[in-house]
Scaffold this motif. Structure first.
Motif, PDB file in Angstrom:
ATOM      1  N   GLN A  83      -9.298   4.188   0.236  1.00 25.58           N
ATOM      2  CA  GLN A  83      -8.606   3.751  -0.977  1.00 25.58           C
ATOM      3  C   GLN A  83      -9.417   4.166  -2.196  1.00 25.58           C
ATOM      4  OE1 GLN A  83      -8.030  -0.492  -0.787  1.00 25.58           O
ATOM      5  NE2 GLN A  83      -6.503  -0.358   0.831  1.00 25.58           N
ATOM      6  N   SER A  84     -10.760   4.067  -2.055  1.00 28.58           N
ATOM      7  CA  SER A  84     -11.624   4.443  -3.169  1.00 28.58           C
ATOM      8  C   SER A  84     -13.061   4.648  -2.701  1.00 28.58           C
ATOM      9  CB  SER A  84     -11.589   3.364  -4.270  1.00 28.58           C
ATOM     10  OG  SER A  84     -12.156   2.165  -3.794  1.00 28.58           O
ATOM     11  N   LEU A  85     -13.817   5.332  -3.559  1.00 21.62           N
ATOM     12  CA  LEU A  85     -15.259   5.511  -3.387  1.00 21.62           C
ATOM     13  C   LEU A  85     -15.857   5.216  -4.752  1.00 21.62           C
ATOM     14  CD1 LEU A  85     -17.130   8.386  -1.623  1.00 21.62           C
ATOM     15  CD2 LEU A  85     -17.865   7.533  -3.852  1.00 21.62           C
ATOM     16  N   LYS A  86     -16.603   4.123  -4.828  1.00 23.67           N
ATOM     17  CA  LYS A  86     -17.052   3.629  -6.135  1.00 23.67           C
ATOM     18  C   LYS A  86     -18.568   3.476  -6.169  1.00 23.67           C
ATOM     19  CE  LYS A  86     -16.358  -0.208  -9.325  1.00 23.67           C
ATOM     20  NZ  LYS A  86     -15.702  -1.486  -9.553  1.00 23.67           N
ATOM     21  N   ARG A  94     -19.767   2.137  -2.636  1.00 22.17           N
ATOM     22  CA  ARG A  94     -18.828   1.312  -1.869  1.00 22.17           C
ATOM     23  C   ARG A  94     -17.636   2.158  -1.452  1.00 22.17           C
ATOM     24  NH1 ARG A  94     -17.408  -4.734  -2.684  1.00 22.17           N
ATOM     25  NH2 ARG A  94     -19.252  -4.737  -1.372  1.00 22.17           N
ATOM     26  N   LEU A  95     -17.428   2.232  -0.140  1.00 25.31           N
ATOM     27  CA  LEU A  95     -16.253   2.880   0.432  1.00 25.31           C
ATOM     28  C   LEU A  95     -15.245   1.797   0.764  1.00 25.31           C
ATOM     29  CD1 LEU A  95     -18.149   5.138   2.998  1.00 25.31           C
ATOM     30  CD2 LEU A  95     -17.384   5.783   0.713  1.00 25.31           C
ATOM     31  N   THR A  96     -14.032   1.927   0.250  1.00 27.35           N
ATOM     32  CA  THR A  96     -12.969   0.978   0.572  1.00 27.35           C
ATOM     33  C   THR A  96     -11.908   1.733   1.358  1.00 27.35           C
ATOM     34  OG1 THR A  96     -13.429  -0.258  -1.450  1.00 27.35           O
ATOM     35  CG2 THR A  96     -11.316  -0.691  -0.363  1.00 27.35           C
ATOM     36  N   ILE A 108     -17.487  -0.468   3.346  1.00 32.23           N
ATOM     37  CA  ILE A 108     -18.830  -0.113   3.804  1.00 32.23           C
ATOM     38  C   ILE A 108     -19.622   0.218   2.548  1.00 32.23           C
ATOM     39  CG2 ILE A 108     -20.237   1.604   5.011  1.00 32.23           C
ATOM     40  CD1 ILE A 108     -18.018   1.844   7.083  1.00 32.23           C
ATOM     41  N   ASP A 109     -20.807  -0.359   2.446  1.00 35.07           N
ATOM     42  CA  ASP A 109     -21.689  -0.089   1.307  1.00 35.07           C
ATOM     43  C   ASP A 109     -22.885   0.733   1.776  1.00 35.07           C
ATOM     44  OD1 ASP A 109     -20.114  -1.577  -0.410  1.00 35.07           O
ATOM     45  OD2 ASP A 109     -21.327  -3.389  -0.220  1.00 35.07           O
ATOM     46  N   TYR A 110     -23.209   1.755   0.991  1.00 30.50           N
ATOM     47  CA  TYR A 110     -24.454   2.502   1.160  1.00 30.50           C
ATOM     48  C   TYR A 110     -25.368   2.062   0.038  1.00 30.50           C
ATOM     49  CZ  TYR A 110     -23.140   5.386   5.062  1.00 30.50           C
ATOM     50  OH  TYR A 110     -22.801   5.804   6.319  1.00 30.50           O
ATOM     51  N   ILE A 111     -26.473   1.416   0.412  1.00 30.76           N
ATOM     52  CA  ILE A 111     -27.394   0.830  -0.562  1.00 30.76           C
ATOM     53  C   ILE A 111     -28.657   1.688  -0.624  1.00 30.76           C
ATOM     54  CG2 ILE A 111     -28.715  -1.238  -1.166  1.00 30.76           C
ATOM     55  CD1 ILE A 111     -26.636  -2.793   0.624  1.00 30.76           C
ATOM     56  N   PRO A 112     -28.917   2.297  -1.797  1.00 36.10           N
ATOM     57  CA  PRO A 112     -30.127   3.116  -1.923  1.00 36.10           C
ATOM     58  C   PRO A 112     -31.345   2.262  -2.279  1.00 36.10           C
ATOM     59  CG  PRO A 112     -28.851   3.260  -3.933  1.00 36.10           C
ATOM     60  CD  PRO A 112     -28.079   2.366  -2.988  1.00 36.10           C
ATOM     61  N   THR A 113     -32.464   2.595  -1.667  1.00 38.12           N
ATOM     62  CA  THR A 113     -33.727   1.956  -2.004  1.00 38.12           C
ATOM     63  C   THR A 113     -34.732   3.051  -2.344  1.00 38.12           C
ATOM     64  OG1 THR A 113     -33.274   0.158  -0.451  1.00 38.12           O
ATOM     65  CG2 THR A 113     -35.559   0.418  -1.176  1.00 38.12           C
ATOM     66  N   GLU A 122     -33.995   5.881   0.313  1.00 36.61           N
ATOM     67  CA  GLU A 122     -33.677   5.512   1.686  1.00 36.61           C
ATOM     68  C   GLU A 122     -32.369   4.744   1.622  1.00 36.61           C
ATOM     69  OE1 GLU A 122     -37.068   3.397   3.186  1.00 36.61           O
ATOM     70  OE2 GLU A 122     -38.380   5.130   2.952  1.00 36.61           O
ATOM     71  N   TRP A 123     -31.504   4.967   2.606  1.00 38.68           N
ATOM     72  CA  TRP A 123     -30.162   4.387   2.580  1.00 38.68           C
ATOM     73  C   TRP A 123     -29.981   3.343   3.660  1.00 38.68           C
ATOM     74  CZ3 TRP A 123     -26.966   5.479  -1.356  1.00 38.68           C
ATOM     75  CH2 TRP A 123     -27.231   6.620  -2.114  1.00 38.68           C
ATOM     76  N   GLN A 124     -29.336   2.245   3.272  1.00 43.38           N
ATOM     77  CA  GLN A 124     -28.898   1.229   4.231  1.00 43.38           C
ATOM     78  C   GLN A 124     -27.380   1.234   4.229  1.00 43.38           C
ATOM     79  OE1 GLN A 124     -30.557  -2.441   2.719  1.00 43.38           O
ATOM     80  NE2 GLN A 124     -32.065  -2.452   4.371  1.00 43.38           N
ATOM     81  N   CYS A 125     -26.805   1.214   5.410  1.00 42.27           N
ATOM     82  CA  CYS A 125     -25.356   1.141   5.569  1.00 42.27           C
ATOM     83  C   CYS A 125     -25.018  -0.278   6.020  1.00 42.27           C
ATOM     84  CB  CYS A 125     -24.914   2.171   6.616  1.00 42.27           C
ATOM     85  SG  CYS A 125     -23.157   2.087   7.035  1.00 42.27           S
TER      86      CYS A 125
END
Length: 143
Positions: A83-86, A94-96, A108-113, A122-125
């Motif tokens: 639906q979106s990539l924000k 955030r992938l919806t 699903i969120d990809y959180i950068p650190t 570094e990415w957390q899914c």
């Protein structure tokens, strides 16, 4: 008449077994279809994550919007899977997802650190929508 009754006693459980098996088989196929759609959505985020890493390397900070990363609007990523990539605060992607993922509006969120030692991210899914994601996508976790 007794012969028909014996056949019925044998046939009824067999028919029930076939029905349950077909139901289970259909459910498994649907789950594999959902996994394929979720994977497709995740793959669409790869170029965005790379672009965000370049942004971080050049500017030393994380963007907080699609516009900040020079991307089109979140809804412009919409297709039969997403639906979106924000881009959100702190560079979180955030992938919806659409209903094809198995969860209409699932995220699903990809959180950068930032990693100070390597000057990289570094990415957390993380997801709160897809319970079994860790079984087929070990780099993601359900919270």
């Amino acid at each position: 008449m007794e012969k028909i009754r014996k056949i019925s006693l044998i046939a009824a459980p067999l028919i029930l077994i076939v029905i349950v098996y077909k139901w289970y088989e259909g459910k498994q196929q649907a789950q594999y279809g959902n996994i394929a759609y979720i994977s497709k959505g995740i793959n669409r985020s790869i170029p965005v994550r790379l672009k965000l890493e370049v942004y971080f390397a050049e500017k030393g900070k994380l963007p907080s919007s699609n516009e900040g990363l020079n991307l089109p609007s979140p809804e412009s990523f919409s297709d039969n899977v997403l639906q979106s990539l924000k881009i959100q605060e702190r560079g979180i992607i955030r992938l919806t997802f659409t209903v094809k993922s198995g969860v209409e509006g699932g995220t699903i969120d990809y959180i950068p650190t930032p990693n100070a030692a390597t000057h990289s991210l570094e990415w957390q899914c993380v997801t709160s929508s897809f319970e079994n994601i860790e079984s087929w996508r070990p780099d993601c976790r359900f919270e």
